[in-house]
Write an enzyme that holds these catalytic residues in place. Structure first.
Site, PDB file in Angstrom:
ATOM      1  N   SER A 114     -44.709 -73.212  27.252  1.00 33.83           N
ATOM      2  CA  SER A 114     -44.839 -74.538  26.620  1.00 33.83           C
ATOM      3  C   SER A 114     -45.502 -75.584  27.500  1.00 33.83           C
ATOM      4  CB  SER A 114     -43.460 -75.035  26.182  1.00 33.83           C
ATOM      5  OG  SER A 114     -43.037 -74.350  25.022  1.00 33.83           O
ATOM      6  N   LYS A 117     -48.376 -77.192  25.896  1.00 36.05           N
ATOM      7  CA  LYS A 117     -48.232 -78.348  25.014  1.00 36.05           C
ATOM      8  C   LYS A 117     -48.831 -79.613  25.640  1.00 36.05           C
ATOM      9  CE  LYS A 117     -44.148 -76.955  22.280  1.00 36.05           C
ATOM     10  NZ  LYS A 117     -43.776 -75.598  22.743  1.00 36.05           N
ATOM     11  N   SER A 172     -39.488 -79.611  23.230  1.00 37.12           N
ATOM     12  CA  SER A 172     -40.519 -78.573  23.194  1.00 37.12           C
ATOM     13  C   SER A 172     -40.580 -77.935  21.804  1.00 37.12           C
ATOM     14  CB  SER A 172     -40.257 -77.515  24.258  1.00 37.12           C
ATOM     15  OG  SER A 172     -41.451 -76.905  24.669  1.00 37.12           O
TER      16      SER A 172
END
Length: 438
Positions: A114, A117, A172
């Site tokens: 993640s 992101k 997340s």
């Protein structure tokens, strides 16, 4: 007619702008050659990364960064790098100057989880005002991987863009990523946008397959690239706000109470443990973000920014081999501690390169002094000299122009000889210099 003193001042501002442009372009030609193609370290979504870095890694940022193993210049007064680091790859750098203080397998292409992101946010965040509302439909939540991390978005409910970004950064939430991706034209469009933005940032180790960082075949990045991405994101006001938020209220489901529709809220907390703390990890002094990740294939990954004593450092840690709770944060804290001790003493082993379009963006009319366009978000932050060039572009003074051209001509000779006289700092805004929490 302007006074001689004003003419000279304006000429120097024009000179400063010209040199700023050179600083962004000329060093790139020397420090950021096209990387050697590197085979992907993963061939399937379930295969683990190899234990050995590839022999041919990218040299973006400097030749030392292409070498496997730990790269650091240990000279008198420079502390020894912590011995108990187990991450497959890590890097610590000065967020403002771009100096890479030390690194270990900087360009090893690994699954990012993640932390990807950050690229999603840096790409999509500028496109929607934070007050924009979106009612979620079933197709917005389709296609998420099994076991995805979720913030708890519900079909049929409306959310502001501000809510969605809190869900992305704090929890997340892959559900928040997919909703924003559909607002951006769909997952495929968003993936294409992210890959294009990675190329612009010169994050050439990065290949995006899914915008949320979920394990997918061929989806890779590197500690170096994730640091470039974080550095770019931190130029944006909203990015800084979201990545440094410890906890927030998130909209819940709408229910009926006494014939009235009532929407509740619930609290979400940032899963970045250097920001929020945990039983075995303390809040890191001066921490201001950025993003963590964890998947089966990637292991634990983390990029953080912290300030101490006027220095702002970025750290990225990928996949520690030591299997202990919160190990990625423990190793990141050790690397940051070393970085703050070594900053100002150690000779850098490379640099964080500027985006390809940095020179053009810094010279565009209408850029503000802070570089934060449109109130909510911002593009690449212009240097002070580039801002000055915008404000003086329509001023005349033939004597001043002549002086400026003469000075520029002389300094171009020096630049051609390899002497860079320009301060290449890329200042970070005050919000990154995190105030202690009450």
């Amino acid at each position: 007619m302007p006074a001689p003193q004003q003419t000279i001042r304006r000429s120097l501002l024009v000179l400063s702008a010209a040199l700023s442009s050179l600083a962004l372009t000329a060093p790139l030609a020397l420090a950021a050659p096209s990387p050697t193609p590197t085979p992907s370290t993963t061939t399937s979504a379930t295969a683990s990364p190899t234990a050995t870095p590839p022999a041919n890694m990218s040299s973006v940022g400097g030749a030392r960064l292409a070498q496997p193993g730990t790269q650091v210049n240990l000279t008198s007064g420079v502390p020894v790098v912590p011995k108990d680091l187990t991450a497959r790859s890590w890097i610590v750098s000065d967020a403002e100057t771009g100096d890479v203080l030390a690194t270990h397998n900087a360009h090893w292409r690994l699954p990012p989880a993640s932390t990807l992101k950050m690229l999603f946010a840096d790409t999509v965040l500028p496109k929607f005002p934070k007050t924009t509302e979106h009612k979620v439909v079933a197709s917005d939540l389709a296609g998420m991987g099994a076991g995805s991390s979720l913030v708890g978005i519900k079909e049929g409910e409306s959310y502001t863009v501000h809510d969605l970004w809190l869900g992305v950064f704090l929890r997340s939430g892959n559900d928040a990523v997919h909703v924003l991706s559909h607002m951006n034209g769909g997952v495929d469009q968003t993936v294409a946008d992210m890959n294009a933005h990675a190329q612009d940032l010169q994050a050439l180790d990065t290949r995006v397959v899914t915008p949320d960082g979920y394990d997918e075949p061929g989806q890779v990045s590197s500690a170096y690239d994730l640091t470039l991405i974080a550095r770019s994101g931190l130029q944006k006001k909203d990015f800084r706000e979201y990545c440094s938020t410890v906890s927030a209220k998130f909209p819940g489901e709408t229910t009926k109470k006494k014939g009235k529709s009532v929407r509740g809220t619930f609290e979400i907390q940032n899963t970045n443990r250097l920001l929020s703390g945990d039983s075995d990890v303390s809040v890191y002094p001066g921490i201001a973000g950025v993003k963590n990740g964890n998947t089966t294939n990637a292991g634990a990954t983390f990029t953080g920014v912290a300030e101490r004593g006027g220095k702002v450092l970025l750290v990225t840690v990928m996949n520690p081999e030591k299997d202990e709770h919160n190990e990625v944060y423990k190793e990141a804290a050790k690397i940051l501690d070393w970085g703050f001790q070594a900053a100002g003493k150690v000779q850098p082993v490379g640099e964080l390169v500027a985006p390809k379009n940095a020179a053009q963006a810094s010279a565009q009319p209408g850029a503000t002094a802070s570089g934060e366009a449109g109130g909510d978000t911002a593009g690449t932050k212009p240097t002070a000299s580039a801002t000055a060039s915008v404000s003086t572009a329509d001023e005349d003074g033939s004597g001043g122009v002549g002086i400026a051209l003469a000075i520029v001509g002389g300094l171009l000779v020096l630049l051609a000889g390899g002497v860079f006289l320009v301060n290449r700092r890329w200042p970070l805004p005050d919000l990154v210099r995190r105030r202690p929490r009450p």
